[in-house]
Structures are given as C-alpha cells and as structure tokens.
Scaffold this motif. Structure first.
Motif, mmCIF file in Angstrom:
data_model
loop_
_atom_site.group_PDB
_atom_site.id
_atom_site.type_symbol
_atom_site.label_atom_id
_atom_site.label_comp_id
_atom_site.label_asym_id
_atom_site.label_seq_id
_atom_site.Cartn_x
_atom_site.Cartn_y
_atom_site.Cartn_z
ATOM 1 N N MET A 50 0.753 -1.237 -0.095
ATOM 2 C CA MET A 50 -0.022 0.077 -0.042
ATOM 3 C C MET A 50 0.745 1.178 -0.057
ATOM 4 S SD MET A 50 -3.140 -1.590 0.222
ATOM 5 C CE MET A 50 -4.237 -0.256 0.886
ATOM 6 N N ALA A 51 0.335 2.206 -0.557
ATOM 7 C CA ALA A 51 1.052 3.642 -0.617
ATOM 8 C C ALA A 51 0.209 4.637 0.078
ATOM 9 C CB ALA A 51 1.487 3.965 -2.134
ATOM 10 N N VAL A 52 1.076 5.511 0.953
ATOM 11 C CA VAL A 52 0.242 6.493 1.743
ATOM 12 C C VAL A 52 -0.283 7.441 0.699
ATOM 13 C CG1 VAL A 52 0.446 8.459 3.381
ATOM 14 C CG2 VAL A 52 1.435 6.029 3.734
ATOM 15 N N GLN A 53 -1.655 8.085 0.746
ATOM 16 C CA GLN A 53 -2.459 8.793 -0.145
ATOM 17 C C GLN A 53 -2.311 10.259 0.551
ATOM 18 O OE1 GLN A 53 -3.208 7.910 -3.656
ATOM 19 N NE2 GLN A 53 -1.835 6.399 -2.685
ATOM 20 N N GLY A 54 -2.466 11.278 -0.332
ATOM 21 C CA GLY A 54 -2.769 12.714 0.237
ATOM 22 C C GLY A 54 -1.192 13.354 0.474
ATOM 23 N N THR A 55 -1.273 14.402 1.111
ATOM 24 C CA THR A 55 -0.051 15.076 1.366
ATOM 25 C C THR A 55 0.411 15.387 3.021
ATOM 26 O OG1 THR A 55 -1.225 17.281 1.757
ATOM 27 C CG2 THR A 55 -0.344 16.554 -0.576
ATOM 28 N N ALA A 56 -0.527 14.682 3.766
ATOM 29 C CA ALA A 56 -0.190 14.739 5.123
ATOM 30 C C ALA A 56 0.519 13.480 5.623
ATOM 31 C CB ALA A 56 -1.487 15.001 5.937
ATOM 32 N N PRO A 57 1.372 13.629 6.659
ATOM 33 C CA PRO A 57 1.797 12.031 7.165
ATOM 34 C C PRO A 57 0.459 11.225 7.748
ATOM 35 C CG PRO A 57 3.150 14.051 8.151
ATOM 36 C CD PRO A 57 1.772 14.505 7.399
ATOM 37 N N LEU A 58 0.776 9.839 7.760
ATOM 38 C CA LEU A 58 -0.405 9.048 8.313
ATOM 39 C C LEU A 58 0.162 8.286 9.465
ATOM 40 C CD1 LEU A 58 -3.025 7.340 7.955
ATOM 41 C CD2 LEU A 58 -1.643 5.898 6.463
ATOM 42 N N ASP A 59 -0.692 8.436 10.644
ATOM 43 C CA ASP A 59 -0.183 7.996 11.691
ATOM 44 C C ASP A 59 -0.669 6.498 11.650
ATOM 45 O OD1 ASP A 59 0.695 10.140 12.823
ATOM 46 O OD2 ASP A 59 -1.215 10.805 13.715
ATOM 47 N N VAL A 60 0.436 5.499 12.477
ATOM 48 C CA VAL A 60 0.118 3.936 12.638
ATOM 49 C C VAL A 60 -0.220 3.889 14.148
ATOM 50 C CG1 VAL A 60 1.096 1.824 12.501
ATOM 51 C CG2 VAL A 60 1.673 3.653 10.727
ATOM 52 N N TYR A 61 -1.114 3.160 14.362
ATOM 53 C CA TYR A 61 -1.661 2.727 15.918
ATOM 54 C C TYR A 61 -1.175 1.178 16.097
ATOM 55 C CZ TYR A 61 -3.839 7.238 15.251
ATOM 56 O OH TYR A 61 -4.044 8.492 14.983
ATOM 57 N N ARG A 62 -1.246 0.958 17.578
ATOM 58 C CA ARG A 62 -1.218 -0.562 17.889
ATOM 59 C C ARG A 62 -2.584 -1.234 17.825
ATOM 60 N NH1 ARG A 62 3.643 -1.471 19.609
ATOM 61 N NH2 ARG A 62 4.672 -0.011 20.848
ATOM 62 N N ASN A 63 -3.716 -0.464 17.520
ATOM 63 C CA ASN A 63 -5.037 -1.385 17.427
ATOM 64 C C ASN A 63 -5.709 -0.371 16.379
ATOM 65 O OD1 ASN A 63 -5.753 0.829 18.792
ATOM 66 N ND2 ASN A 63 -6.671 -0.310 20.608
ATOM 67 N N PRO A 64 -6.852 -1.225 16.029
ATOM 68 C CA PRO A 64 -7.773 -0.279 14.887
ATOM 69 C C PRO A 64 -8.539 0.702 15.637
ATOM 70 C CG PRO A 64 -8.441 -2.588 15.355
ATOM 71 C CD PRO A 64 -7.348 -2.410 15.957
ATOM 72 N N GLY A 65 -7.876 1.693 16.248
ATOM 73 C CA GLY A 65 -8.565 2.773 16.976
ATOM 74 C C GLY A 65 -7.486 3.737 17.488
ATOM 75 N N THR A 66 -7.886 4.866 17.669
ATOM 76 C CA THR A 66 -7.171 6.206 17.795
ATOM 77 C C THR A 66 -7.048 6.390 19.515
ATOM 78 O OG1 THR A 66 -8.735 7.732 17.800
ATOM 79 C CG2 THR A 66 -7.522 7.254 15.792
ATOM 80 N N GLU A 67 -7.448 5.376 20.181
ATOM 81 C CA GLU A 67 -7.613 5.775 21.904
ATOM 82 C C GLU A 67 -6.246 5.746 22.450
ATOM 83 O OE1 GLU A 67 -8.718 1.547 20.865
ATOM 84 O OE2 GLU A 67 -9.555 3.556 20.216
ATOM 85 N N LEU A 68 -5.159 4.793 21.712
ATOM 86 C CA LEU A 68 -3.878 4.686 22.486
ATOM 87 C C LEU A 68 -2.792 5.593 21.845
ATOM 88 C CD1 LEU A 68 -3.671 0.746 22.445
ATOM 89 C CD2 LEU A 68 -4.424 2.305 24.320
ATOM 90 N N GLY A 69 -3.220 6.320 20.779
ATOM 91 C CA GLY A 69 -2.249 7.254 20.262
ATOM 92 C C GLY A 69 -1.092 6.584 19.175
ATOM 93 N N PRO A 70 -0.548 7.511 18.468
ATOM 94 C CA PRO A 70 0.158 6.845 17.204
ATOM 95 C C PRO A 70 1.414 6.397 18.043
ATOM 96 C CG PRO A 70 0.027 9.280 17.055
ATOM 97 C CD PRO A 70 -0.873 8.721 18.303
ATOM 98 N N VAL A 71 1.970 5.163 17.149
ATOM 99 C CA VAL A 71 3.202 4.563 17.529
ATOM 100 C C VAL A 71 4.230 4.950 16.434
ATOM 101 C CG1 VAL A 71 2.262 3.103 19.136
ATOM 102 C CG2 VAL A 71 2.681 2.358 16.711
ATOM 103 N N GLU A 72 3.862 5.394 15.287
ATOM 104 C CA GLU A 72 4.749 5.456 14.116
ATOM 105 C C GLU A 72 4.087 6.360 13.363
ATOM 106 O OE1 GLU A 72 6.120 2.576 10.646
ATOM 107 O OE2 GLU A 72 5.420 1.786 12.152
ATOM 108 N N THR A 73 4.636 7.152 12.510
ATOM 109 C CA THR A 73 4.144 8.004 11.348
ATOM 110 C C THR A 73 4.880 7.692 9.858
ATOM 111 O OG1 THR A 73 3.881 9.986 12.877
ATOM 112 C CG2 THR A 73 3.843 10.520 10.476
ATOM 113 N N LEU A 74 3.882 7.619 8.930
ATOM 114 C CA LEU A 74 4.422 7.224 7.601
ATOM 115 C C LEU A 74 4.193 8.626 6.615
ATOM 116 C CD1 LEU A 74 2.163 4.097 7.170
ATOM 117 C CD2 LEU A 74 4.601 4.161 7.749
ATOM 118 N N ARG A 75 5.278 8.922 5.768
ATOM 119 C CA ARG A 75 5.331 9.913 5.016
ATOM 120 C C ARG A 75 4.353 9.849 3.949
ATOM 121 N NH1 ARG A 75 10.090 7.594 4.989
ATOM 122 N NH2 ARG A 75 10.245 7.164 3.021
ATOM 123 N N PRO A 76 4.042 10.843 3.217
ATOM 124 C CA PRO A 76 3.070 10.782 2.074
ATOM 125 C C PRO A 76 3.980 10.015 0.854
ATOM 126 C CG PRO A 76 3.039 12.917 2.897
ATOM 127 C CD PRO A 76 4.085 12.263 3.807
ATOM 128 N N GLY A 77 3.203 9.175 0.133
ATOM 129 C CA GLY A 77 3.727 8.372 -0.751
ATOM 130 C C GLY A 77 4.717 7.254 -0.519
#
Length: 114
Positions: A50-77
């Motif tokens: 998969m490729a990250v779409q858009g111009t903003a970074p994409l956060d990666v989480y430990r579970n399928p939700g945002t309650e725990l906060g991001p653990v990693e960030t992916l760059r656009p593209g």
C-alpha cells in the motif's frame, strides 16, 4: 579489427575536478534507484503493498482505533506491506507487530492483490 572505443586508463588525475563529481553523482544515483525497494522496508511478503495517499503524514496505531495514540508516522507516498483483507473499524492492518493505519488513506500499488 580495432576496438570501437577506448577505455581511458585510470590515474590519480582522473579523480579531480567536475568530471569526477559528475561520474560519482551518476553512480550514486543509479545505486539509489536500485536500492530504493530494499531500503524502504517493503518486502511484498503478503502480496499487498500500500502507498500513503494525500500530502499529510499518516499515523500508525497499535490497534484499529485512535484511543492509544500513534506509535509511528508514515510519509506521504511511502509504501508499506499490509495484511490482505485485514480491515477493522476503517483501519487496515500493516505487516509488523500490531500496526494499524486508516484504510482510506492507503491505496494498493500496481500489481498488489489486497
């Protein structure tokens, strides 16, 4: 039959000036192009890249939700390996130890079967 071109003998003065800078730059660019896939961490181990779409970074989480906060960030593209068909609550599971990202910000790359 005489050779069509002559390879110059490499001497100490061959490695001076702009000619050397140009040749070194071309060699480094070619190496970077060949290493692009292997250095990005994408292995295509699941057949789903998969490729990250858009111009903003994409956060990666430990579970399928945002309650725990991001653990990693992916760059656009940026390209990442993902689990095939593993989507929960609008999040897609990525390859690795409990990695989830918002599915609508990811798009399958050419040749992937996600």
């Amino acid at each position: 039959m005489a050779p069509k071109f002559k390879v110059p003998k490499l001497e100490a003065n061959s490695f001076k000036g702009w000619t050397f800078v140009l040749v070194a730059g071309v060699v480094l660019a070619v190496v970077a192009l060949f290493a692009q896939g292997s250095l990005s961490g994408v292995t295509n181990s699941t057949g789903c890249v998969m490729a990250v779409q858009g111009t903003a970074p994409l956060d990666v989480y430990r579970n399928p939700g945002t309650e725990l906060g991001p653990v990693e960030t992916l760059r656009p593209g940026q390209k990442v390996d993902a689990q095939r068909g593993a989507i929960q609550n609008g999040f897609r599971q990525l390859v690795g130890d409990q990695r989830w990202a918002i599915n609508e910000r990811l798009a399958a790359t050419s040749g992937s079967t996600c």
